[in-house]
Motif scaffolding. Structure first.
Motif, PDB file in Angstrom:
ATOM      1  N   UNK A 163       1.055  -0.975  -0.336  1.00 19.55           N
ATOM      2  CA  UNK A 163      -0.053   0.029  -0.046  1.00 19.55           C
ATOM      3  C   UNK A 163       0.870   1.495   0.330  1.00 19.55           C
ATOM      4  N   UNK A 164       1.806   1.072  -0.251  1.00 20.72           N
ATOM      5  CA  UNK A 164       3.319   2.200  -0.511  1.00 20.72           C
ATOM      6  C   UNK A 164       2.051   3.491  -1.082  1.00 20.72           C
ATOM      7  N   UNK A 165       1.731   3.513  -2.636  1.00 25.15           N
ATOM      8  CA  UNK A 165       1.720   4.400  -3.238  1.00 25.15           C
ATOM      9  C   UNK A 165       0.168   5.166  -2.106  1.00 25.15           C
ATOM     10  N   UNK A 166      -0.705   4.644  -1.947  1.00 25.12           N
ATOM     11  CA  UNK A 166      -1.428   4.880  -1.209  1.00 25.12           C
ATOM     12  C   UNK A 166      -1.344   5.346  -0.115  1.00 25.12           C
ATOM     13  N   UNK A 167      -0.351   5.487   1.069  1.00 23.06           N
ATOM     14  CA  UNK A 167       0.082   5.441   1.971  1.00 23.06           C
ATOM     15  C   UNK A 167       0.846   7.400   1.556  1.00 23.06           C
ATOM     16  N   UNK A 168       1.542   7.119   0.295  1.00 23.18           N
ATOM     17  CA  UNK A 168       2.100   8.455   0.107  1.00 23.18           C
ATOM     18  C   UNK A 168       0.673   9.269  -0.720  1.00 23.18           C
ATOM     19  N   UNK A 169      -0.295   8.643  -0.680  1.00 24.11           N
ATOM     20  CA  UNK A 169      -0.788   9.821  -1.617  1.00 24.11           C
ATOM     21  C   UNK A 169      -2.065  10.321  -0.603  1.00 24.11           C
ATOM     22  N   UNK A 170      -1.705   9.337   0.625  1.00 24.30           N
ATOM     23  CA  UNK A 170      -2.485  10.064   2.041  1.00 24.30           C
ATOM     24  C   UNK A 170      -1.928  11.076   2.813  1.00 24.30           C
ATOM     25  N   UNK A 171      -0.161  10.445   2.428  1.00 27.82           N
ATOM     26  CA  UNK A 171       0.606  11.915   3.397  1.00 27.82           C
ATOM     27  C   UNK A 171       1.032  12.861   2.424  1.00 27.82           C
ATOM     28  N   UNK A 172       0.539  13.611   1.040  1.00 27.07           N
ATOM     29  CA  UNK A 172       0.551  14.738   0.709  1.00 27.07           C
ATOM     30  C   UNK A 172      -0.844  15.130   0.621  1.00 27.07           C
ATOM     31  N   UNK A 230       4.519  24.647   0.481  1.00 25.65           N
ATOM     32  CA  UNK A 230       3.529  24.088  -0.195  1.00 25.65           C
ATOM     33  C   UNK A 230       3.666  23.763  -1.999  1.00 25.65           C
ATOM     34  N   UNK A 231       4.016  25.067  -2.819  1.00 18.24           N
ATOM     35  CA  UNK A 231       4.580  25.052  -4.226  1.00 18.24           C
ATOM     36  C   UNK A 231       6.006  23.548  -4.246  1.00 18.24           C
ATOM     37  N   UNK A 232       6.605  24.497  -3.552  1.00 17.91           N
ATOM     38  CA  UNK A 232       7.911  23.042  -3.307  1.00 17.91           C
ATOM     39  C   UNK A 232       7.075  21.669  -2.920  1.00 17.91           C
ATOM     40  N   UNK A 233       6.381  22.027  -2.781  1.00 19.55           N
ATOM     41  CA  UNK A 233       6.180  20.092  -1.919  1.00 19.55           C
ATOM     42  C   UNK A 233       4.950  19.651  -2.918  1.00 19.55           C
ATOM     43  N   UNK A 234       4.499  20.608  -4.002  1.00 21.45           N
ATOM     44  CA  UNK A 234       3.798  20.115  -5.063  1.00 21.45           C
ATOM     45  C   UNK A 234       4.569  19.707  -5.980  1.00 21.45           C
ATOM     46  N   UNK A 235       5.165  20.557  -6.122  1.00 26.70           N
ATOM     47  CA  UNK A 235       6.201  20.196  -7.670  1.00 26.70           C
ATOM     48  C   UNK A 235       7.352  18.681  -7.263  1.00 26.70           C
ATOM     49  N   UNK A 236       7.464  18.909  -6.316  1.00 26.20           N
ATOM     50  CA  UNK A 236       8.088  17.254  -5.889  1.00 26.20           C
ATOM     51  C   UNK A 236       7.677  15.874  -5.836  1.00 26.20           C
ATOM     52  N   UNK A 237       6.550  15.649  -5.914  1.00 20.44           N
ATOM     53  CA  UNK A 237       5.285  14.984  -4.650  1.00 20.44           C
ATOM     54  C   UNK A 237       4.163  14.978  -6.383  1.00 20.44           C
ATOM     55  N   UNK A 286       3.331  13.721  -8.497  1.00 16.80           N
ATOM     56  CA  UNK A 286       3.013  12.276  -9.212  1.00 16.80           C
ATOM     57  C   UNK A 286       2.694  11.842  -8.187  1.00 16.80           C
ATOM     58  N   UNK A 287       2.905  11.923  -6.908  1.00 18.25           N
ATOM     59  CA  UNK A 287       2.004  11.235  -5.811  1.00 18.25           C
ATOM     60  C   UNK A 287       0.654  11.732  -5.141  1.00 18.25           C
ATOM     61  N   UNK A 288       0.791  13.262  -5.748  1.00 18.54           N
ATOM     62  CA  UNK A 288      -0.676  14.004  -5.468  1.00 18.54           C
ATOM     63  C   UNK A 288      -1.041  13.487  -6.525  1.00 18.54           C
ATOM     64  N   UNK A 289      -1.461  12.842  -7.764  1.00 13.70           N
ATOM     65  CA  UNK A 289      -1.818  12.503  -8.767  1.00 13.70           C
ATOM     66  C   UNK A 289      -2.786  12.002  -8.471  1.00 13.70           C
ATOM     67  N   UNK A 290      -1.832  10.478  -8.234  1.00 19.69           N
ATOM     68  CA  UNK A 290      -2.357   9.589  -8.128  1.00 19.69           C
ATOM     69  C   UNK A 290      -2.862   9.422  -7.058  1.00 19.69           C
ATOM     70  N   UNK A 291      -2.792  10.158  -5.838  1.00 18.76           N
ATOM     71  CA  UNK A 291      -3.558   9.864  -4.510  1.00 18.76           C
ATOM     72  C   UNK A 291      -5.454  10.658  -5.011  1.00 18.76           C
ATOM     73  N   UNK A 292      -5.371  11.600  -5.704  1.00 20.21           N
ATOM     74  CA  UNK A 292      -6.837  11.268  -6.656  1.00 20.21           C
ATOM     75  C   UNK A 292      -7.474  10.293  -7.691  1.00 20.21           C
ATOM     76  N   UNK A 293      -6.669  10.303  -8.140  1.00 23.80           N
ATOM     77  CA  UNK A 293      -7.091   8.795  -9.175  1.00 23.80           C
ATOM     78  C   UNK A 293      -7.035   7.701  -8.288  1.00 23.80           C
ATOM     79  N   UNK A 294      -6.771   7.272  -7.271  1.00 24.26           N
ATOM     80  CA  UNK A 294      -6.748   6.535  -5.934  1.00 24.26           C
ATOM     81  C   UNK A 294      -8.225   7.261  -5.096  1.00 24.26           C
ATOM     82  N   UNK A 295      -8.688   7.716  -4.663  1.00 22.97           N
ATOM     83  CA  UNK A 295     -10.131   8.512  -3.981  1.00 22.97           C
ATOM     84  C   UNK A 295     -11.106   8.330  -5.205  1.00 22.97           C
TER      85      UNK A 295
END
Length: 283
Positions: free
Chosen positions: A199-208, A262-269, A271-280
């Protein structure tokens, strides 16, 4: 000739549909970006120019003194540290507790499981404002107001994270847990060594998502911590708004400085942010 004409009309129709889609997306992008652009440009204006009617988009004179005044008005270093600690501790608690609870609700059998999970769903459906008074009373009785723990306290357990990770564990075949049991793993070893890594991808999405929600939290930090040095960025910025008059360029300059992490956080993560939206959406 008829086939060619029909194919040409279909191709032209697809082009028109594509053009309309891009037009709608462009309009939406402009509507989303314009407030941030207006905030950035206002941070360089004078106080009189910021409230001028009719408004001007570009400042007549680019004033960088608003940023230095914002840095003097607020202890930004301390606010950055408080916000970082808030995000880190809430992310750790949300991922750890939500992952364990999600695994229990998805893969374990115990009495009252459905009732307890219903309570989690009910908590998601209720507005967070109704929990503010009891949570503050708990902190006040423990003498923990104006502390970092007071900021983290409402996010120790995440109902959304529990539901989100439960759905992730539900997608893992039960045969993997049964195979681990046959190999000699107990429940804890199955959870840590077999289930959680899947569940690493899901945990990464939850982190974001947890980081974004914690960063934008305004009401609770203002209530729990009244000391400016113990506030977060969002709560500290609210103190720049005066009771009768507000220096909007300084407020916008502070908002730009607060938005940078938060802009830096979004630029770094990203891919995880987009995956999180897709997962939800997929779950």
């Amino acid at each position: 000739m008829k086939r060619t004409g029909k194919g040409g009309s279909q191709s032209q129709s697809r082009r028109w549909n594509t053009a309309l889609v891009y037009l709608a997306l462009g309009v939406g992008a402009v509507l989303m970006i314009f407030p941030f652009l207006w905030m950035f440009l206002t941070s360089f204006k004078s106080p009189g120019e910021s409230v001028q009617i009719p408004p001007t988009i570009l400042p007549q004179q680019w004033l960088t003194s608003n940023y230095s005044q914002a840095l003097v008005s607020l202890p930004f270093v301390r606010l950055y540290i408080n916000t970082l600690l808030l995000i880190v501790f809430r992310v750790i608690c949300a991922v750890a507790f939500s992952s364990a609870a999600g695994f229990a609700f998805a893969k374990c059998r115990f009495k009252g499981k459905n009732v307890l999970f219903s309570l989690v769903i009910v908590q998601m459906m209720l507005p967070t404002q109704i929990f503010i008074i009891p949570q503050y009373q708990m902190l006040a009785k423990m003498g923990l107001t104006n502390t970092i723990f007071a900021l983290v306290f409402p996010g120790l357990v995440s109902a959304f994270g529990t539901f989100f990770l439960r759905q992730a564990y539900m997608g893992i075949p039960d045969e993997l847990g049964e195979a681990a049991y046959l190999d000699g793993c107990n429940k804890w070893q199955t959870f840590i060594k077999v289930m959680m890594p899947l569940t690493k991808s899901s945990m990464a999405a939850l982190t974001v998502f947890t980081a974004v929600f914690a960063y934008g939290d305004l009401m609770w930090p203002l209530i729990a911590n009244t000391d400016l040095n113990m506030m977060t960025l969002s709560a500290g910025l609210s103190t720049l708004r005066g009771q009768f008059t507000t220096n909007y360029p300084v407020l916008m300059a502070g908002s730009v400085l607060a938005m940078v992490p938060m802009v830096i956080l979004y630029l770094v993560f990203q891919r995880q942010f987009i995956e999180g939206i897709a997962l939800t959406g997929g779950k």
